[in-house]
Design a protein around this motif. Structure first.
Motif, PDB file in Angstrom:
ATOM      1  N   ASP A 162      42.256  45.069  28.275  1.00 14.90           N
ATOM      2  CA  ASP A 162      40.988  44.444  27.934  1.00 14.90           C
ATOM      3  C   ASP A 162      41.018  43.854  26.527  1.00 14.90           C
ATOM      4  O   ASP A 162      40.514  42.747  26.296  1.00 14.90           O
ATOM      5  CB  ASP A 162      39.877  45.489  28.070  1.00 14.90           C
ATOM      6  CG  ASP A 162      38.495  44.882  27.944  1.00 14.90           C
ATOM      7  OD1 ASP A 162      38.367  43.650  28.023  1.00 14.90           O
ATOM      8  OD2 ASP A 162      37.525  45.642  27.765  1.00 14.90           O
TER       9      ASP A 162
ATOM     10  N   ARG B  97      48.052  43.167  30.149  1.00 21.06           N
ATOM     11  CA  ARG B  97      46.997  43.465  31.115  1.00 21.06           C
ATOM     12  C   ARG B  97      45.998  44.482  30.573  1.00 21.06           C
ATOM     13  O   ARG B  97      45.623  45.447  31.243  1.00 21.06           O
ATOM     14  CB  ARG B  97      47.589  43.961  32.439  1.00 21.06           C
ATOM     15  CG  ARG B  97      48.469  42.937  33.133  1.00 21.06           C
ATOM     16  CD  ARG B  97      49.132  43.506  34.363  1.00 21.06           C
ATOM     17  NE  ARG B  97      50.010  42.533  34.971  1.00 21.06           N
ATOM     18  CZ  ARG B  97      49.673  41.744  35.995  1.00 21.06           C
ATOM     19  NH1 ARG B  97      48.471  41.841  36.512  1.00 21.06           N
ATOM     20  NH2 ARG B  97      50.533  40.881  36.495  1.00 21.06           N
TER      21      ARG B  97
ATOM     22  N   LEU C  82      44.212  43.758  35.077  1.00 20.15           N
ATOM     23  CA  LEU C  82      43.873  44.934  34.288  1.00 20.15           C
ATOM     24  C   LEU C  82      44.700  46.103  34.799  1.00 20.15           C
ATOM     25  O   LEU C  82      45.266  46.047  35.892  1.00 20.15           O
ATOM     26  CB  LEU C  82      42.376  45.250  34.405  1.00 20.15           C
ATOM     27  CG  LEU C  82      41.405  44.281  33.735  1.00 20.15           C
ATOM     28  CD1 LEU C  82      39.972  44.679  34.048  1.00 20.15           C
ATOM     29  CD2 LEU C  82      41.621  44.225  32.231  1.00 20.15           C
TER      30      LEU C  82
ATOM     31  N   ALA D  74      41.231  50.221  36.635  1.00 20.33           N
ATOM     32  CA  ALA D  74      40.199  49.636  35.773  1.00 20.33           C
ATOM     33  C   ALA D  74      39.302  48.728  36.609  1.00 20.33           C
ATOM     34  O   ALA D  74      39.769  47.817  37.276  1.00 20.33           O
ATOM     35  CB  ALA D  74      40.838  48.852  34.638  1.00 20.33           C
ATOM     36  N   ALA D  75      37.992  48.997  36.562  1.00 23.68           N
ATOM     37  CA  ALA D  75      37.048  48.241  37.382  1.00 23.68           C
ATOM     38  C   ALA D  75      36.377  47.115  36.620  1.00 23.68           C
ATOM     39  O   ALA D  75      35.696  46.282  37.223  1.00 23.68           O
ATOM     40  CB  ALA D  75      35.967  49.176  37.937  1.00 23.68           C
ATOM     41  N   SER D  76      36.524  47.074  35.304  1.00 23.17           N
ATOM     42  CA  SER D  76      35.864  46.041  34.512  1.00 23.17           C
ATOM     43  C   SER D  76      36.592  45.883  33.190  1.00 23.17           C
ATOM     44  O   SER D  76      37.461  46.678  32.832  1.00 23.17           O
ATOM     45  CB  SER D  76      34.387  46.400  34.269  1.00 23.17           C
ATOM     46  OG  SER D  76      34.293  47.604  33.513  1.00 23.17           O
ATOM     47  N   ALA D  77      36.197  44.830  32.471  1.00 23.32           N
ATOM     48  CA  ALA D  77      36.739  44.554  31.134  1.00 23.32           C
ATOM     49  C   ALA D  77      35.560  44.385  30.189  1.00 23.32           C
ATOM     50  O   ALA D  77      35.171  43.258  29.850  1.00 23.32           O
ATOM     51  CB  ALA D  77      37.614  43.311  31.156  1.00 23.32           C
TER      52      ALA D  77
ATOM     53  N   PRO E 295      39.523  42.114  37.262  1.00 25.47           N
ATOM     54  CA  PRO E 295      39.902  43.187  38.202  1.00 25.47           C
ATOM     55  C   PRO E 295      40.390  42.651  39.544  1.00 25.47           C
ATOM     56  O   PRO E 295      41.378  43.147  40.101  1.00 25.47           O
ATOM     57  CB  PRO E 295      38.608  43.996  38.347  1.00 25.47           C
ATOM     58  CG  PRO E 295      37.814  43.688  37.128  1.00 25.47           C
ATOM     59  CD  PRO E 295      38.132  42.267  36.798  1.00 25.47           C
ATOM     60  N   SER E 296      39.703  41.641  40.098  1.00 33.61           N
ATOM     61  CA  SER E 296      40.112  41.114  41.403  1.00 33.61           C
ATOM     62  C   SER E 296      41.442  40.377  41.326  1.00 33.61           C
ATOM     63  O   SER E 296      42.192  40.344  42.308  1.00 33.61           O
ATOM     64  CB  SER E 296      39.030  40.177  41.946  1.00 33.61           C
ATOM     65  OG  SER E 296      38.797  39.108  41.047  1.00 33.61           O
TER      66      SER E 296
ATOM     67  N   LYS F 240      43.793  41.417  39.506  1.00 40.59           N
ATOM     68  CA  LYS F 240      44.733  42.479  39.150  1.00 40.59           C
ATOM     69  C   LYS F 240      45.387  42.215  37.794  1.00 40.59           C
ATOM     70  O   LYS F 240      46.587  42.429  37.597  1.00 40.59           O
ATOM     71  CB  LYS F 240      45.806  42.642  40.237  1.00 40.59           C
ATOM     72  CG  LYS F 240      45.228  43.049  41.586  1.00 40.59           C
ATOM     73  CD  LYS F 240      46.316  43.255  42.626  1.00 40.59           C
ATOM     74  CE  LYS F 240      45.710  43.676  43.956  1.00 40.59           C
ATOM     75  NZ  LYS F 240      46.728  43.894  45.011  1.00 40.59           N
TER      76      LYS F 240
END
Length: 325
Positions: A142, A140, A202, A206-209, A197-198, A200
């Motif tokens: 990036d 999980r 990550l 963490a809000a982004s990759a 992120p949505s 899950k």
């Protein structure tokens, strides 16, 4: 940020003491937070990538000095040891799983190279992506998703024979189904990092990759651009130009709309739009409008300069506005 401080100092005519206070308030003189942790993780990932790449190059070299059994056992040991070590050493899990993923690719390539089964090359990458998906779900991270997207993208390119590898063959032999599905496949690759992120997939918080999305954008935009260009200059394939142009425009609009903006992705999308617009204008000049060669080249140069200048200015202003907001 340094340019912003310089701009504010000149705009408000700050003296030396006030400039020093502004510099101190900005915090740019302090080292980044968690610098040691980031350097440690970065070096571990780099070491894993170098080791994995070394294994793959070693397999590709097909050295005759070692037996097949030795090569097979070495690659199997690399996959097994790195996987077990990832379970025992949580801090190095991402780097070790990266190494395991690359070693797995080397193992599959060696098996396909040694025991000819008649399978297509894309099947190797499809198998590699399917097996590596388990490790990406476990890690999980990036970086792992970026590597998985790269493997998946190579598999998609080989399956379609598309613009990244052999677009001319794909277009001429009439694989219409693959020509239609491949741009949509690249759209899925482009959008997948945004869903991490949505879903899950990550780490918590963490809000982004960013690494995955930038790599996915580079792959997808390159594929769409090259597909569009071959569709533009081949007979009876103009629909591919317009279809892929719409996909590039959609990618640019999405990169502009998302907050916070990733200017790397937005810049890549704007560059792809410039390439397609200038190429379409060139096709129009040379085949659609009767203009002499020198005049056509001059017009194309002016349009190219205008597109690149306008897009560069717009991106610069947009970045400054976001930095000062």
């Amino acid at each position: 940020m340094h340019a912003l401080i310089h701009h504010l100092s000149h705009r408000f005519a700050l003296d030396a003491d006030r400039r020093q206070r502004l510099w101190a308030l900005s915090g740019l003189h302090r080292p980044p937070d968690r610098l040691g942790v980031l350097l440690y993780r970065g070096l571990a990932v780099l070491a894993a990538l170098l080791l994995g790449a070394g294994l793959i190059f070693w397999v590709a070299a097909n050295w005759q000095d070692q037996t097949r059994t030795f090569k097979l056992h070495l690659l199997e040991a690399a996959v097994l040891v790195s996987s077990v070590a990832a379970l025992a050493w949580p801090r190095g899990r991402t780097a070790l799983l990266l190494l395991a993923t690359l070693a797995l690719g080397g193992l599959l390539a060696f098996v396909g190279q040694t025991y000819q089964t008649g399978a297509d090359a894309w099947q190797l990458f499809a198998t590699w992506a399917a097996l590596a998906l388990l490790w990406a779900l476990a890690a999980r991270r990036d970086a792992m998703w970026a590597l998985w997207l790269l493997i998946t993208g190579l598999g998609l390119a080989l399956w379609s024979g598309d613009a990244l590898l052999n677009p001319l063959q794909n277009l001429l032999i009439g694989r219409q189904a693959r020509s239609l599905l491949t741009p949509l496949g690249w759209a899925a690759i482009f959008l997948f990092p945004l869903a991490l992120p949505s879903l899950k997939l990550l780490p918590a918080g963490a809000a982004s990759a960013p690494i995955s999305w930038r790599l996915a954008a580079l792959l997808a935009l390159s594929a769409w651009c090259t597909y569009a260009l071959f569709g533009l200059f081949l007979p009876d394939q103009a629909w591919q130009y317009f279809a892929n142009l719409l996909l590039v425009m959609g990618a640019a609009a999405l990169a502009w709309w998302l907050r916070p903006r990733d200017f790397v992705v937005l810049g890549l999308a704007v560059l792809a739009l410039n390439v397609l617009i200038i190429s379409g204008f060139a096709r129009l000049m040379f085949e659609g409008v009767r203009v002499d060669g020198v005049g056509a080249v001059l017009l194309i140069t002016l349009v190219a300069a205008g597109c690149v200048g306008a897009s560069g200015t717009w991106l610069y202003r947009l970045q400054r506005e976001e930095a000062t907001a």
